[in-house]
Scaffold this active site. Structure first.
Site, PDB file in Angstrom:
ATOM      1  N   CYS A 181       0.102   3.838   2.756  1.00  0.00           N
ATOM      2  CA  CYS A 181       0.578   3.320   4.054  1.00  0.00           C
ATOM      3  C   CYS A 181       2.051   3.659   4.235  1.00  0.00           C
ATOM      4  O   CYS A 181       2.481   4.100   5.317  1.00  0.00           O
ATOM      5  CB  CYS A 181       0.407   1.802   4.133  1.00  0.00           C
ATOM      6  SG  CYS A 181      -1.294   1.236   3.974  1.00  0.00           S
TER       7      CYS A 181
ATOM      8  N   CYS B 146       0.831  -1.214   0.000  1.00  0.00           N
ATOM      9  CA  CYS B 146       0.000   0.000   0.000  1.00  0.00           C
ATOM     10  C   CYS B 146       0.864   1.262   0.000  1.00  0.00           C
ATOM     11  O   CYS B 146       1.572   1.540   0.966  1.00  0.00           O
ATOM     12  CB  CYS B 146      -0.900  -0.054   1.240  1.00  0.00           C
ATOM     13  SG  CYS B 146      -1.682   1.483   1.698  1.00  0.00           S
TER      14      CYS B 146
END
Length: 107
Positions: free
Chosen positions: A34, A31
């Site tokens: 993230c 991600c």
């Protein structure tokens, strides 16, 4: 303090039982957002306003799918904030000012 890596459901339960405020980052290694917000959260974990009051933790949703399902994680990153063992708030996304406001209102 630092951001603690949660590797088991038992570690998660222990963290929310032992700490008055827990900020839990549900992330995935693939991600992008993230990865973008992780250094900011790590920096906050060292700041005086949070250092002794907030326990920062994270877990990989792919490594702990049961916990992700239990917490109802649908997007990454999702930050779940626990206060005195109970879910107090949730924040989805990588928006540092908004996340900081969400964390700060639990103090």
């Amino acid at each position: 303090m630092t951001v603690h890596n949660i590797a088991t459901v038992e570690e998660f339960k222990e963290a929310i039982a032992k700490n008055p405020i827990v900020v839990l980052d549900a992330f995935a290694t693939w991600c992008g957002p993230c990865k973008a917000i992780a250094p900011t959260v790590a920096k906050w974990s060292e700041e005086p306003q949070f250092k002794d009051t907030v326990y920062f933790a994270k877990f990989d949703v792919d490594a702990l799918p049961d916990l992700a399902q239990e917490l109802g994680i649908r997007a990454m990153p999702t930050f779940v904030i626990f206060k005195n063992g109970d879910k107090a708030d949730e924040f989805v996304g990588a928006n540092p000012p908004a996340l900081l406001a969400t964390i700060t209102k639990q103090l």
